[in-house]
Write a protein that holds these residues in place. Structure first.
Motif, short mmCIF file in Angstrom:
data_model
loop_
_atom_site.label_atom_id
_atom_site.label_comp_id
_atom_site.label_asym_id
_atom_site.label_seq_id
_atom_site.Cartn_x
_atom_site.Cartn_y
_atom_site.Cartn_z
N ALA A 53 0.84 -1.20 0.00
CA ALA A 53 0.00 0.00 0.00
C ALA A 53 0.87 1.25 0.00
N ALA A 54 0.33 2.32 -0.56
CA ALA A 54 1.07 3.57 -0.62
C ALA A 54 1.32 4.10 0.78
N GLN A 55 2.49 4.72 0.96
CA GLN A 55 2.87 5.30 2.23
C GLN A 55 3.04 6.81 2.07
N PRO A 56 2.87 7.55 3.16
CA PRO A 56 3.09 9.00 3.08
C PRO A 56 4.51 9.30 2.58
N GLY A 57 4.59 10.21 1.66
CA GLY A 57 5.90 10.56 1.11
C GLY A 57 6.23 9.86 -0.19
N ASP A 58 5.44 8.82 -0.57
CA ASP A 58 5.70 8.13 -1.84
C ASP A 58 5.38 9.07 -3.01
N PRO A 59 6.08 8.91 -4.14
CA PRO A 59 5.75 9.73 -5.32
C PRO A 59 4.33 9.47 -5.79
N ALA A 60 3.77 10.46 -6.47
CA ALA A 60 2.42 10.31 -7.01
C ALA A 60 2.40 9.20 -8.06
N ARG A 61 1.23 8.59 -8.25
CA ARG A 61 1.12 7.47 -9.19
C ARG A 61 1.53 7.88 -10.60
N ASP A 62 1.07 9.07 -11.05
CA ASP A 62 1.37 9.46 -12.43
C ASP A 62 2.83 9.81 -12.63
N GLU A 63 3.60 9.88 -11.54
CA GLU A 63 5.02 10.14 -11.66
C GLU A 63 5.84 8.85 -11.68
N GLN A 64 5.18 7.70 -11.54
CA GLN A 64 5.89 6.43 -11.49
C GLN A 64 5.64 5.64 -12.79
N PRO A 65 6.62 4.85 -13.22
CA PRO A 65 6.47 4.08 -14.46
C PRO A 65 5.58 2.86 -14.27
N THR A 66 5.02 2.41 -15.38
CA THR A 66 4.24 1.17 -15.39
C THR A 66 5.14 0.03 -15.83
N VAL A 67 5.19 -1.02 -15.03
CA VAL A 67 6.02 -2.17 -15.33
C VAL A 67 5.11 -3.35 -15.67
N ILE A 68 5.37 -4.00 -16.82
CA ILE A 68 4.57 -5.14 -17.26
C ILE A 68 5.44 -6.39 -17.22
N ASP A 69 4.87 -7.45 -16.68
CA ASP A 69 5.57 -8.73 -16.62
C ASP A 69 4.58 -9.83 -17.02
N SER A 70 5.10 -10.91 -17.63
CA SER A 70 4.22 -12.01 -18.03
C SER A 70 5.08 -13.24 -18.30
N ASP A 71 4.40 -14.39 -18.42
CA ASP A 71 5.12 -15.63 -18.76
C ASP A 71 5.58 -15.62 -20.22
N GLU A 72 4.78 -14.99 -21.08
CA GLU A 72 5.10 -15.03 -22.51
C GLU A 72 4.67 -13.73 -23.15
N GLN A 73 5.50 -13.23 -24.08
CA GLN A 73 5.17 -12.04 -24.84
C GLN A 73 5.33 -12.36 -26.32
N VAL A 74 4.26 -12.14 -27.09
CA VAL A 74 4.29 -12.39 -28.54
C VAL A 74 3.80 -11.13 -29.23
N GLY A 75 3.66 -11.22 -30.55
CA GLY A 75 3.22 -10.07 -31.31
C GLY A 75 4.37 -9.19 -31.72
N THR A 76 4.02 -8.01 -32.20
CA THR A 76 5.01 -7.05 -32.65
C THR A 76 5.20 -5.96 -31.61
N ARG A 77 6.13 -5.06 -31.92
CA ARG A 77 6.40 -3.97 -30.98
C ARG A 77 5.19 -3.04 -30.86
N THR A 78 4.45 -2.90 -31.97
CA THR A 78 3.28 -2.01 -31.92
C THR A 78 2.03 -2.73 -31.46
N THR A 79 1.99 -4.07 -31.54
CA THR A 79 0.82 -4.83 -31.09
C THR A 79 1.26 -5.98 -30.20
N PRO A 80 1.84 -5.67 -29.04
CA PRO A 80 2.30 -6.75 -28.17
C PRO A 80 1.13 -7.49 -27.54
#
Length: 771
Positions: A53-80
């Motif tokens: 959970a977020a704690q006081p002093g943490d950066p705002a959500r829109d200032e943090q990057p989105t990280v994606i992880d999965s077992d498998e990634q297929v498709g192209t760079r534009t349509t992953p």
């Protein structure tokens, strides 16, 4: 498994959007709720891999990057395409799904299979989510949710989000656990505009178990902290005095920093009344204005009646504050007729005060006006206190070097009265005291000089001997000394610190003839423990006692060393008068040479549940009791409590007060109070009722019988309250009645410590001017 990537994918705006689509009552209730009866555990457990959970002093959500992880990634760079244990994380947000398709050029995405979302405020399970990040349009299907930051759960067939607009179909909301679904709110459709801060529910049904009890075809509600104009929950009661009593508050949002509540009130035996509350708030202060008007009271010869109340303050700067408490009622019977407490029939006047007050490191001062209005029809204006128009004062106390303190009390008042002649008074009292002592002893000698001068109106001066400018001046000397003895002791297997604290207080003030001085605001103090150590037995400056007396007192305490709690505290003291005190107020018995009444007080904690206390005054000269008070309290498990009090003061009162909250089961409890006056031979107040408190639902029914006017007439009332926890309540505020009648109904009330009056917080100013 490919390494984590950071494409320009914004995490789905599920948290704010879905929370906004919840019905308005999902907002936390004002009263603290007891969820102890609810089953333990989460309806939707935390998801594996979700961030903390977020704690006081943490950066705002829109200032943090989105990280994606999965077992498998297929498709192209534009349509992953991500498959198998897909997890997106940004700050405290987490989105999990079995499959995720995303087109970085068009912004389209589809999440299918076991869609899971979690942040600090909500957890969601859905079957499918799809939409477009560029157009900010999203559709989520087959949803179940659980609120995390407050209690609540439910579901919906689908949600469609289009920017700030949202639409939820066939939604449900409840604070009950699904295994104990006592109530549920269902709505066929909810439309939300988060920019405007409101939602509209259509075809909403409140169900108790399997039975619908309330249908609302359309209602509007807020979805954030912004206030909205609309109806509040009504209050319904029944009494022998007012008959059927219905109140319907109407909230009007005028601006972000001020609002109004109109409350039409209909009493079947009196008629219609309109009550108004206006509140305002700004950076430097706040205030509340209350007004009520009844055009025709059927019980008072169809007279129109009303009241006006104002309380507020303004911070001039860090040192000075202006504040006011103003009150007005249309007639002397108003407070008695419209008060539901015994204090309403014992208040003889309504006080209004307005002034400016300052507070520094070593001083406090004020300038104000005080006005009184009669609220007791058995009295006349002659019984009113003097108005103080104006009054100014200065209280200064400052260390002088290492050993001394110097100070000054000064007050100037102009006294006015509608039926009596008045005058002005100046009271000045400079003093110096020494601070002598060590770890186990102290001696504090104090020398003061008190001057009091008057400028009297001619009529008052003639009644007092003819002097329009009388005065009084005298020295006052006192010596306060005490010692502390302590030892370690053991009772049973428990270690205690046992203290013995003797104290002496000597007071000497010469006699000054004060028969030519008026009595504006002065009366003798009621004899008590505190009077043993005062330098004046009068409450005001119009009389200064002459004294040659010594107080001898002894206190002892038994303190549990494991946690510092007092097991036993006891005190006893007496004043020895070495000569007669010649200064007396009209109607007061003179204080003769000899000994005062013994004053004793004791409190004993038998165990963590039992507490006993007693106060006692015995006059050895007349061999009689002046005061006796006995207090007993027992704390049951599950927040139960029983109180028994007996109070006696000679020639004034003899009363017994018994109150209790007894939990029969974890759900059922009975409550009651029996307050009786032996002098009058009658009941003052009786309360009896039952409450049923489940996980998410509470019902309270009370019957009251109480004295409602100065003639001692008894009124009967029935109060009913129905509480849907996390949604709201209907009926009268029975908790307020029970909290006043039963000390410990809120267990925390037993441990409240009054705030220091030497370090006030200007934002905590909250006067109470109506009894």
């Amino acid at each position: 498994m490919p390494p984590p990537v950071r494409p320009p994918l914004r995490l789905l705006p599920l948290s704010l959007s879905i929370a906004a689509c919840l019905s308005g009552p999902a907002i936390a209730a004002e009263k603290p709720m007891n969820w102890a009866l609810c089953p333990a555990g989460d309806i939707i457990p935390p998801f594996t891999g979700a961030p903390a959970a977020a704690q006081p002093g943490d950066p705002a959500r829109d200032e943090q990057p989105t990280v994606i992880d999965s077992d498998e990634q297929v498709g192209t760079r534009t349509t992953p395409q991500f498959q198998g244990n897909v997890a997106l994380a940004r700050g405290d947000q987490f989105l999990g799904t079995d499959r995720l398709k995303f087109d970085t050029e068009s912004g389209d995405y589809v999440a299918e299979g076991n869609v899971r979302y979690q942040d600090s405020g909500i957890r969601i399970i859905a079957e499918r989510a799809e939409g477009n990040q560029n157009t900010d349009i999203h559709t989520i299907s087959d949803i179940r949710y659980q609120l995390v930051d407050r209690r609540g759960n439910g579901g919906a067939d689908s949600i469609r989000l289009a920017g700030p607009l949202g639409q939820m179909h066939r939604s449900t909301y409840s604070t009950c656990d699904p295994s104990q679904q006592m109530w549920e709110l269902r709505a066929q459709q909810i439309d939300v505009d988060s920019d405007e801060g409101f939602g509209v529910a259509r075809n909403a049904v409140l169900r108790m178990g399997n039975f619908p009890i309330l249908y609302v075809p359309w209602f509007k509600f807020p979805v954030d902290d912004r206030r909205m104009t609309g109806l509040l929950y009504p209050s319904v009661s029944m009494s022998g005095r007012n008959g059927f009593d219905y109140k319907q508050p109407i909230y009007i949002n005028l601006a972000p920093n001020y609002d109004m509540t109109l409350t039409p009130r209909w009493m079947s035996q009196r008629g219609l009344m309109l009550d108004t509350e206006f509140r305002y708030l700004y950076e430097g202060g706040r205030g509340t204005l209350n007004a009520a008007y009844m055009p025709s009271d059927d019980l008072r010869d169809n007279d129109d009646r009303g009241r006006f109340l104002f309380s507020g303050y303004h911070n001039v700067d860090k040192t000075w504050q202006a504040r006011a408490t103003l009150g007005w009622v249309s007639d002397e019977r108003y407070v008695e007729d419209f008060s539901n407490r015994l204090a309403g029939i014992s208040a003889s006047y309504l006080q209004s005060t307005a002034g400016i007050y300052g507070l520094g490191q070593y001083w406090n001062a004020g300038a104000m006006a005080e006005y009184y209005q009669l609220t007791d029809y058995t009295l006349t204006d002659l019984n009113l206190p003097y108005n103080r128009l104006p009054r100014t004062y200065l209280d200064w106390d400052q260390p002088l070097g290492r050993w001394f303190d110097v100070g000054l009390w000064a007050e100037a008042v102009r006294f006015q009265h509608p039926e009596k002649a008045g005058g002005s008074r100046l009271d000045i009292k400079p003093y110096i005291s020494a601070r002598l002592g060590g770890p186990a002893w102290y001696i504090t000698p104090t020398l003061a000089w008190r001057y009091t001068g008057y400028q009297l109106d001619e009529d008052l001066a003639q009644s007092l001997g003819g002097d329009t400018s009388p005065d009084r001046s005298l020295p006052i000397a006192s010596l306060d000394a005490g010692m502390y003895f302590d030892r370690d002791t053991t009772i049973g297997d428990t270690a205690y610190l046992h203290t013995l604290e003797p104290r002496l207080f000597y007071l000497n003030a010469p006699y000054r003839d004060q028969d030519g001085l008026p009595l504006f605001d002065t009366r003798p103090f009621t004899f008590s423990w505190g009077q043993l150590f005062r330098d004046n037995r009068y409450s005001g400056a119009d009389r200064q006692t002459d004294a040659n007396q010594l107080t001898v007192a002894l206190s002892t305490r038994l303190i549990r060393q494991a946690d510092g709690r007092e097991k036993l505290s006891a005190s006893i003291g007496q004043i020895h008068y070495f000569e007669d005190s010649r200064v007396v107020a009209p109607g007061e018995l003179p204080v003769e040479k000899g000994k005062s009444a013994w004053v004793a007080d004791a409190n004993y904690v038998i165990n963590d549940r039992w507490n006993l206390g007693a106060s006692y005054q015995w006059d050895p000269k007349f061999r009689r009791e002046d005061l006796a008070s006995v207090r007993a309290r027992y704390l049951w498990p599950s927040d139960g409590v029983v109180n028994l009090n007996y109070r006696y003061r000679r020639d004034l009162l003899e009363q017994a007060d018994f109150s209790f909250l007894y939990p029969i089961t974890p759900v059922w409890a009975v409550v009651g109070r029996y307050y009786y006056s032996f002098d009058d031979g009658k009941l003052l107040e009786a309360v009896g009722g039952v409450q049923w408190d489940s996980c998410c639902l509470a019902v309270r029914v009370l019957a009251r019988r109480y004295v409602h006017n100065r003639e001692g007439e008894i009124d009967n009332a029935i109060q009913f309250e129905f509480v849907l926890k996390g949604l709201g309540s209907a009926g009268q505020d029975t908790e307020r009645t029970l909290r006043r009648a039963i000390l410990g109904y809120y267990r925390d009330d037993l441990y409240l410590v009054p705030p220091s009056n030497t370090t006030p917080d200007p934002d905590d100013y909250d006067p109470n001017i109506i009894p």
